[in-house]
Write a protein that holds these residues in place. Structure first.
Motif, PDB file in Angstrom:
ATOM      1  N   MET A   1       0.812  -1.221   0.000  1.00 23.59           N
ATOM      2  CA  MET A   1       0.000   0.000   0.000  1.00 23.59           C
ATOM      3  C   MET A   1       0.840   1.263   0.000  1.00 23.59           C
ATOM      4  O   MET A   1       0.315   2.368   0.175  1.00 23.59           O
ATOM      5  N   GLY A   2       2.160   1.134  -0.180  1.00 22.50           N
ATOM      6  CA  GLY A   2       3.018   2.304  -0.210  1.00 22.50           C
ATOM      7  C   GLY A   2       3.395   2.782   1.185  1.00 22.50           C
ATOM      8  O   GLY A   2       3.112   2.126   2.193  1.00 22.50           O
ATOM      9  N   CYS A   3       4.037   3.939   1.260  1.00 16.12           N
ATOM     10  CA  CYS A   3       4.439   4.515   2.551  1.00 16.12           C
ATOM     11  C   CYS A   3       3.287   5.263   3.215  1.00 16.12           C
ATOM     12  O   CYS A   3       3.123   5.222   4.426  1.00 16.12           O
ATOM     13  N   ILE A   4       2.513   5.979   2.400  1.00 14.68           N
ATOM     14  CA  ILE A   4       1.376   6.754   2.908  1.00 14.68           C
ATOM     15  C   ILE A   4       0.160   6.409   2.064  1.00 14.68           C
ATOM     16  O   ILE A   4       0.222   6.451   0.831  1.00 14.68           O
ATOM     17  N   MET A   5      -0.942   6.072   2.715  1.00 15.81           N
ATOM     18  CA  MET A   5      -2.163   5.719   2.002  1.00 15.81           C
ATOM     19  C   MET A   5      -3.372   6.115   2.845  1.00 15.81           C
ATOM     20  O   MET A   5      -3.380   5.930   4.056  1.00 15.81           O
TER      21      MET A   5
ATOM     22  N   LYS B   1       1.198   4.817  -7.200  1.00 15.55           N
ATOM     23  CA  LYS B   1       1.437   3.705  -8.117  1.00 15.55           C
ATOM     24  C   LYS B   1       1.196   4.134  -9.562  1.00 15.55           C
ATOM     25  O   LYS B   1       1.849   3.660 -10.485  1.00 15.55           O
ATOM     26  N   THR B   2       0.222   5.046  -9.724  1.00 19.97           N
ATOM     27  CA  THR B   2      -0.110   5.572 -11.044  1.00 19.97           C
ATOM     28  C   THR B   2      -0.288   7.083 -10.938  1.00 19.97           C
ATOM     29  O   THR B   2      -0.994   7.565 -10.047  1.00 19.97           O
ATOM     30  N   MET B   3       0.332   7.822 -11.811  1.00 20.67           N
ATOM     31  CA  MET B   3       0.142   9.272 -11.841  1.00 20.67           C
ATOM     32  C   MET B   3      -1.278   9.568 -12.318  1.00 20.67           C
ATOM     33  O   MET B   3      -1.746   9.027 -13.332  1.00 20.67           O
ATOM     34  N   ARG B   4      -1.977  10.438 -11.590  1.00 16.30           N
ATOM     35  CA  ARG B   4      -3.355  10.767 -11.939  1.00 16.30           C
ATOM     36  C   ARG B   4      -3.547  12.280 -11.933  1.00 16.30           C
ATOM     37  O   ARG B   4      -3.033  12.981 -11.059  1.00 16.30           O
ATOM     38  N   PHE B   5      -4.297  12.738 -12.889  1.00 12.71           N
ATOM     39  CA  PHE B   5      -4.700  14.141 -12.902  1.00 12.71           C
ATOM     40  C   PHE B   5      -6.090  14.218 -13.524  1.00 12.71           C
ATOM     41  O   PHE B   5      -6.303  13.802 -14.668  1.00 12.71           O
TER      42      PHE B   5
ATOM     43  N   CYS C   1     -18.997  12.183   1.179  1.00 12.71           N
ATOM     44  CA  CYS C   1     -17.664  12.726   0.884  1.00 12.71           C
ATOM     45  C   CYS C   1     -16.633  11.600   0.840  1.00 12.71           C
ATOM     46  O   CYS C   1     -16.568  10.768   1.746  1.00 12.71           O
ATOM     47  N   VAL C   2     -15.826  11.599  -0.220  1.00 16.76           N
ATOM     48  CA  VAL C   2     -14.824  10.555  -0.435  1.00 16.76           C
ATOM     49  C   VAL C   2     -13.457  11.212  -0.623  1.00 16.76           C
ATOM     50  O   VAL C   2     -13.342  12.255  -1.284  1.00 16.76           O
ATOM     51  N   GLY C   3     -12.431  10.607  -0.038  1.00 16.70           N
ATOM     52  CA  GLY C   3     -11.079  11.114  -0.196  1.00 16.70           C
ATOM     53  C   GLY C   3     -10.099   9.984  -0.448  1.00 16.70           C
ATOM     54  O   GLY C   3     -10.316   8.850  -0.008  1.00 16.70           O
ATOM     55  N   HIS C   4      -9.027  10.282  -1.154  1.00 21.59           N
ATOM     56  CA  HIS C   4      -8.015   9.268  -1.449  1.00 21.59           C
ATOM     57  C   HIS C   4      -6.640   9.921  -1.549  1.00 21.59           C
ATOM     58  O   HIS C   4      -6.490  10.987  -2.162  1.00 21.59           O
ATOM     59  N   THR C   5      -5.643   9.280  -0.903  1.00 23.32           N
ATOM     60  CA  THR C   5      -4.261   9.746  -0.951  1.00 23.32           C
ATOM     61  C   THR C   5      -3.356   8.537  -1.081  1.00 23.32           C
ATOM     62  O   THR C   5      -3.602   7.507  -0.431  1.00 23.32           O
ATOM     63  N   GLU C   6      -2.314   8.663  -1.885  1.00 18.04           N
ATOM     64  CA  GLU C   6      -1.389   7.542  -2.089  1.00 18.04           C
ATOM     65  C   GLU C   6      -0.001   8.093  -2.420  1.00 18.04           C
ATOM     66  O   GLU C   6       0.155   8.864  -3.366  1.00 18.04           O
ATOM     67  N   PHE C   7       0.989   7.695  -1.578  1.00 12.50           N
ATOM     68  CA  PHE C   7       2.359   8.144  -1.834  1.00 12.50           C
ATOM     69  C   PHE C   7       3.354   7.059  -1.413  1.00 12.50           C
ATOM     70  O   PHE C   7       3.255   6.538  -0.308  1.00 12.50           O
ATOM     71  N   PRO C   8       4.286   6.690  -2.270  1.00 13.52           N
ATOM     72  CA  PRO C   8       4.391   7.197  -3.642  1.00 13.52           C
ATOM     73  C   PRO C   8       3.244   6.670  -4.505  1.00 13.52           C
ATOM     74  O   PRO C   8       2.784   5.543  -4.291  1.00 13.52           O
TER      75      PRO C   8
END
Length: 240
Positions: A92-96, A113-117, A104-111
């Protein structure tokens, strides 16, 4: 006598942990499995700790220093659990972070896995976030069904029309992992419960005291109410 009567009435009103004829859907099944695991972990925590002081509804004591951080908390229908046993940078990475509160929905992922914009539910780079594949993860299918207001590289916010479940989420920061989901308001663990462990120091509080080591000093306790054995998951109940 009053304590035993209160415990019997509370346990009688609590719903059973597993129903032989109940076949939950994917989201409910994961929540039910988490609920059963938390009940078993809570009973194990209360049994294996050395309680220097216990007064039915709260107590303090000592336990093994590993894991360094561990805890459970419950307030009515909101249940949480946390530990420090995750890999620092695992699947799940270092930060998820993936969460839902009402619409309300939120999502964070670092590093990432896929660049999103993306903006206004249109993704110019990458696609909508996917549910975590980790075995201990809660069901996060709402991530793909939500309307994403924006997503920038590794974090974004969205809205959803689904109100089920009302609250669900999981967070990971390095080796610390926590999850939150809804459960029975007054189940086998009562309305309020808080089990916490930091290094070798432990404490518990519960109301009503459905699961308690009892009353005593230096681990000599009386009038305890802890379940025998472990609660079974639905599949285990059907097999038995």
């Amino acid at each position: 006598v009053g304590l035993k009567l209160w415990q019997r009435l509370a346990l009688r009103s609590a719903p059973p942990l597993a129903h032989p004829g109940f076949h939950p859907g994917p989201a409910d099944g994961m929540s039910l499995a988490d609920d059963i695991k938390i009940t078993n972990d809570s009973a194990k925590f209360l049994k294996e700790s050395c309680w220097l002081m216990s007064c039915c509804c709260f107590g303090q004591g000592l336990a093994s220093p590993m894991p360094c951080i561990w805890g459970q908390n419950k307030c009515c229908c909101i249940q949480g659990a946390n530990s420090s046993e995750e890999e620092v940078c695992g699947p799940m990475g270092c930060i998820m972070r993936a969460s839902k509160c009402l619409c309300c929905v939120g999502h964070t992922e670092f590093p990432p896995k896929t660049m999103r914009f993306g903006l206004c539910n249109k993704f110019f780079v990458g696609t909508k976030p996917e549910a975590p594949s980790d075995a201990d993860s809660l069901s996060m299918t709402f991530l793909g069904d939500s309307f994403w207001l924006f997503y920038c590289i590794c974090a974004g916010q969205a809205c959803t029309t689904s109100m089920t479940p009302l609250v669900v989420g999981q967070d990971k920061f390095m080796c610390c992992f926590s999850k939150t989901f809804t459960t029975e308001c007054n189940g086998s663990r009562g309305c309020l419960q808080n089990n916490q462990k930091i290094c070798c120091c432990v404490q518990y509080s519960a109301f009503p005291p459905n699961m308690t080591p009892g009353v005593g000093l230096f681990n000599f306790n009386k009038m305890g109410s802890l379940p025998e054995g472990e609660a079974l998951a639905p599949s285990q109940t059907e097999m038995s």
